[in-house]
Design an enzyme around this catalytic site. Structure first.
Site, PDB file in Angstrom:
ATOM      1  N   CYS A  44      33.407  38.799  36.137  1.00 43.24           N
ATOM      2  CA  CYS A  44      33.136  37.279  36.964  1.00 43.24           C
ATOM      3  C   CYS A  44      32.277  36.515  36.127  1.00 43.24           C
ATOM      4  O   CYS A  44      32.358  35.146  36.480  1.00 43.24           O
ATOM      5  CB  CYS A  44      32.229  38.034  38.367  1.00 43.24           C
ATOM      6  SG  CYS A  44      32.696  39.598  38.760  1.00 43.24           S
ATOM      7  N   ASP A 281      40.162  47.731  41.012  1.00 44.72           N
ATOM      8  CA  ASP A 281      41.277  46.951  41.333  1.00 44.72           C
ATOM      9  C   ASP A 281      42.671  47.677  41.269  1.00 44.72           C
ATOM     10  O   ASP A 281      43.554  47.156  41.808  1.00 44.72           O
ATOM     11  CB  ASP A 281      41.114  45.905  40.258  1.00 44.72           C
ATOM     12  CG  ASP A 281      40.267  44.937  40.393  1.00 44.72           C
ATOM     13  OD1 ASP A 281      39.286  44.915  41.403  1.00 44.72           O
ATOM     14  OD2 ASP A 281      40.226  43.795  39.434  1.00 44.72           O
TER      15      ASP A 281
HETATM   16  C1  LIG Z   1      37.509  35.330  35.715  1.00 46.32           C
HETATM   17  C2  LIG Z   1      37.009  36.397  36.901  1.00 46.32           C
HETATM   18  C3  LIG Z   1      36.162  36.062  37.751  1.00 46.32           C
HETATM   19  C4  LIG Z   1      35.588  36.857  38.741  1.00 46.32           C
HETATM   20  N1  LIG Z   1      34.869  36.524  39.600  1.00 46.32           N
HETATM   21  C5  LIG Z   1      34.391  37.448  40.895  1.00 46.32           C
HETATM   22  C6  LIG Z   1      33.518  37.423  41.547  1.00 46.32           C
HETATM   23  O1  LIG Z   1      32.686  36.259  41.693  1.00 46.32           O
HETATM   24  N2  LIG Z   1      33.237  37.944  42.642  1.00 46.32           N
HETATM   25  C7  LIG Z   1      33.739  39.481  42.536  1.00 46.32           C
HETATM   26  O2  LIG Z   1      33.269  40.154  43.577  1.00 46.32           O
HETATM   27  N3  LIG Z   1      34.769  39.775  41.696  1.00 46.32           N
HETATM   28  C8  LIG Z   1      35.176  38.665  40.876  1.00 46.32           C
HETATM   29  N4  LIG Z   1      36.142  39.182  39.942  1.00 46.32           N
HETATM   30  C9  LIG Z   1      36.983  40.205  39.969  1.00 46.32           C
HETATM   31  C10 LIG Z   1      36.132  41.558  39.206  1.00 46.32           C
HETATM   32  O3  LIG Z   1      35.750  41.264  38.143  1.00 46.32           O
HETATM   33  C11 LIG Z   1      36.973  42.964  39.323  1.00 46.32           C
HETATM   34  O4  LIG Z   1      37.467  42.975  40.882  1.00 46.32           O
HETATM   35  C12 LIG Z   1      36.449  43.788  38.755  1.00 46.32           C
HETATM   36  O5  LIG Z   1      35.859  43.837  37.395  1.00 46.32           O
HETATM   37  C13 LIG Z   1      37.200  45.221  38.777  1.00 46.32           C
HETATM   38  O6  LIG Z   1      36.487  46.463  38.245  1.00 46.32           O
HETATM   39  P1  LIG Z   1      37.469  47.442  37.907  1.00 46.32           P
HETATM   40  O7  LIG Z   1      36.663  48.432  37.166  1.00 46.32           O
HETATM   41  O8  LIG Z   1      38.288  48.020  38.903  1.00 46.32           O
HETATM   42  O9  LIG Z   1      38.704  46.947  37.071  1.00 46.32           O
HETATM   43  P2  LIG Z   1      38.429  46.070  35.443  1.00 46.32           P
HETATM   44  O10 LIG Z   1      37.204  45.361  35.613  1.00 46.32           O
HETATM   45  O11 LIG Z   1      39.707  45.448  35.181  1.00 46.32           O
HETATM   46  O12 LIG Z   1      38.190  47.076  34.254  1.00 46.32           O
HETATM   47  C14 LIG Z   1      39.239  48.224  34.155  1.00 46.32           C
HETATM   48  C15 LIG Z   1      39.166  48.506  32.643  1.00 46.32           C
HETATM   49  O13 LIG Z   1      40.250  49.697  32.440  1.00 46.32           O
HETATM   50  C16 LIG Z   1      40.753  49.489  31.006  1.00 46.32           C
HETATM   51  N5  LIG Z   1      41.871  49.928  31.047  1.00 46.32           N
HETATM   52  C17 LIG Z   1      43.098  49.801  31.823  1.00 46.32           C
HETATM   53  N6  LIG Z   1      43.951  50.615  31.563  1.00 46.32           N
HETATM   54  C18 LIG Z   1      43.422  51.460  30.711  1.00 46.32           C
HETATM   55  C19 LIG Z   1      44.062  52.529  30.142  1.00 46.32           C
HETATM   56  N7  LIG Z   1      45.198  53.143  30.294  1.00 46.32           N
HETATM   57  N8  LIG Z   1      43.282  53.296  29.141  1.00 46.32           N
HETATM   58  C20 LIG Z   1      41.858  53.076  29.096  1.00 46.32           C
HETATM   59  N9  LIG Z   1      41.384  52.028  29.459  1.00 46.32           N
HETATM   60  C21 LIG Z   1      42.128  51.284  30.434  1.00 46.32           C
HETATM   61  C22 LIG Z   1      40.469  47.898  30.910  1.00 46.32           C
HETATM   62  O14 LIG Z   1      40.703  47.658  29.801  1.00 46.32           O
HETATM   63  C23 LIG Z   1      39.400  47.521  31.723  1.00 46.32           C
HETATM   64  O15 LIG Z   1      38.267  47.472  30.910  1.00 46.32           O
HETATM   65  C24 LIG Z   1      36.459  38.187  38.820  1.00 46.32           C
HETATM   66  C25 LIG Z   1      37.477  38.583  37.912  1.00 46.32           C
HETATM   67  C26 LIG Z   1      37.920  37.625  36.999  1.00 46.32           C
HETATM   68  C27 LIG Z   1      38.830  37.994  35.812  1.00 46.32           C
END
Ligand SMILES: Cc1cc2nc3c(=O)[nH]c(=O)nc-3n(C[C@H](O)[C@H](O)[C@H](O)COP(=O)(O)OP(=O)(O)OC[C@H]3O[C@@H](n4cnc5c(N)ncnc54)[C@H](O)[C@@H]3O)c2cc1C
Length: 446
Positions: A44, A281
């Site tokens: 974010c 996500d």
């Molecule tokens: C620019 C931006 C702004 C945002 N602003 C907001 C906000 O203001 N408020 C809000 O609530 N949300 C916001 N979000 C959304 C929020 O960042 C995501 O919802 C959150 O990061 C999701 O977390 P996650 O752990 O599910 O996935 P991610 O953060 O995507 O992490 C998943 C991780 O898994 C790793 N991965 C994937 N596949 C594999 C594999 N096969 N083997 C090993 N590693 C792997 C990836 O490299 C990644 O690091 C924003 C996102 C972005 C991009």
């Protein structure tokens, strides 16, 4: 051998789960695989990194692998990508990008937190290095590096989702000429109604960012983006077309996916496979107002569902009841908040909705610094059940959406919303809170 939990994905969902497990199961061997170079970062914060408010990617990291190892005894392995799962043999095939080798890792339990990826339509030239998607901190760091290293005077943002808009503002603040190309007739078309989006258009254009609506990007080449109206100069193109879940790893192993391609989970974040959980996500969730599964990619949801998965993985009992669709953003000096259903979504969900729409100020009308704000509130005809709200306005406007989010969670009707004992003093609001002014208008229409 000790029982082992393998976590795939080292950000919000994966590491929330891992730390919960460690707290409850000190005996367990916990290995976290992350294909990128960072763990526990704030994606974010990427727009603020690119804009220059934050000095370095490191500042967006909440906890480093070293901290996870020392403080939580979690074996975090960077640049290690899970490429296949064997649920019968209970192994993960891991590609070690650091040492250019592949190995297998046994697991007893598995947590999938692979996140999402920016939507990349199959257009000519979209694979060029000058076309950037923004999801992980590696993506953010690469974009910042590009912006610092070479000419970045003209930037085209493809799509008007909230990430695209935040990135557009970030590049504008770096001094670039920015154009947003959006195929629909408005930005954030899946998030807010047209009348609310119109205020965002004003804010974007007021800043000097060119906004092209109803125009489609057709191809990319170095230095140019070609749209349905002709070529646009573009040193860099940034994708802002939304994100899609990384469900492939789970799907290929036979784990059930939901209607949006996200890993399907129950209220305890359990997938269809024994001992395998998913969160964040990459997983779907339940929309409590629309009463259907949805894919929602937000940090709020990722942290909460990761925590629930972790508690259950450790043998505890926790549930995630779903979302009401709350989100907030700031575009230029205009704040936007939304929760529940828009008019379109309410109709799709089968609700007959009445709409209240009021124009008020963020503080008492006479108070210095007061700013205009609009509150749009939807309620069900007949029952008066609160269905959703959208707020757009100046400083202090958008976070008021939380009142409606709480009302949706509690299943309030508009009378209950009018009766809430909300705080008032002139520096904060008018004596009738703006949400309650809208609720009174809705009451009159029900
Ligand atoms: C620019 C931006 C702004 C945002 N602003 C907001 C906000 O203001 N408020 C809000 O609530 N949300 C916001 N979000 C959304 C929020 O960042 C995501 O919802 C959150 O990061 C999701 O977390 P996650 O752990 O599910 O996935 P991610 O953060 O995507 O992490 C998943 C991780 O898994 C790793 N991965 C994937 N596949 C594999 C594999 N096969 N083997 C090993 N590693 C792997 C990836 O490299 C990644 O690091 C924003 C996102 C972005 C991009």
């Amino acid at each position: 051998m000790r029982e082992r939990l393998v976590v795939v994905g080292g950000d919000a969902a994966g590491m929330s789960a891992a730390t919960q497990v460690r707290r409850r199961r000190p005996d367990l061997d916990v290995v976290a695989l992350e294909k990128g170079s960072w763990t526990s970062y704030s994606a974010c914060g990427i727009p603020y990194l690119v804009a220059g408010d934050v000095d370095s990617p490191e500042q967006l990291v909440a906890r480093s692998p070293e901290q996870f190892r020392a403080e939580h005894r979690i074996d975090v392995r960077l640049r290690q990508e899970a490429v296949a799962l064997d649920l019968d043999a209970r192994t993960v095939e891991v590609r070690d990008h650091e040492h250019d080798r592949t190995y297998r890792l046994d697991f007893d339990q598995l947590m999938i937190g692979t996140g999402a990826h920016p939507v990349r339509p199959d257009l000519p030239g979209i694979g060029r290095p000058s076309v950037y998607g923004v999801q992980t901190l590696d993506d953010g760091a690469a974009l910042l590096d590009r912006a610092r290293r070479a000419r970045c005077d003209d930037v085209v943002v493809v799509g008007g989702g909230y990430i695209g808009l935040e990135m557009a503002e970030a590049f504008h603040r770096r001094g670039a000429r920015v154009t947003i190309v959006e195929g629909a007739d408005r930005v954030m078309s899946r998030t807010v109604d047209a009348d609310i989006a119109a205020h965002i258009h004003e804010a974007i254009r007021g800043l000097g960012i060119e906004l092209r609506l109803g125009e489609r990007v057709e191809s990319f080449e170095d230095g140019w983006v070609h749209t349905s109206s002709g070529p646009l100069r573009a040193d860099v193109a940034v994708l802002g077309l939304g994100v899609a879940p990384n469900g492939e790893l789970a799907g290929a192993a036979g784990i059930a996916l939901g209607p949006h391609g996200a890993v399907h989970v129950d209220r305890r974040q359990r997938t269809s496979a024994e001992g395998v959980y998913a969160a964040g996500d990459c997983a779907d969730t339940w929309h409590r107002v629309a009463r259907r599964p949805i894919h929602i990619a937000l940090g709020t949801v990722a942290n909460k569902t990761g925590r629930v998965a972790g508690i259950n993985l450790a043998g505890g009992y926790a549930t995630f009841p779903g979302v009401v669709g709350t989100a907030i953003t700031k575009i230029c000096s205009t704040e936007l908040g939304r929760t529940g259903l828009t008019e379109t979504e309410a109709a799709e969900a089968g609700y007959d909705a009445v709409v209240a729409r009021i124009e008020v100020t963020t503080r008492a009308g006479y108070f210095p610094g007061t700013q205009p704000m609009i509150v749009k509130l939807l309620a069900e005809k007949g029952t008066g059940l609160v269905l959703g709200a959208q707020i757009v306005g100046g400083d202090g406007a958008a976070k008021r959406i939380d009142t409606v989010a709480a009302a949706l969670t509690a299943g309030f009707d508009v009378t209950a919303l009018v009766d809430l004992d909300l705080a008032y003093a002139p520096p904060f609001s008018s004596v009738w809170d703006p949400i309650q002014v809208a609720a009174r208008q809705a009451l009159g229409r029900i």
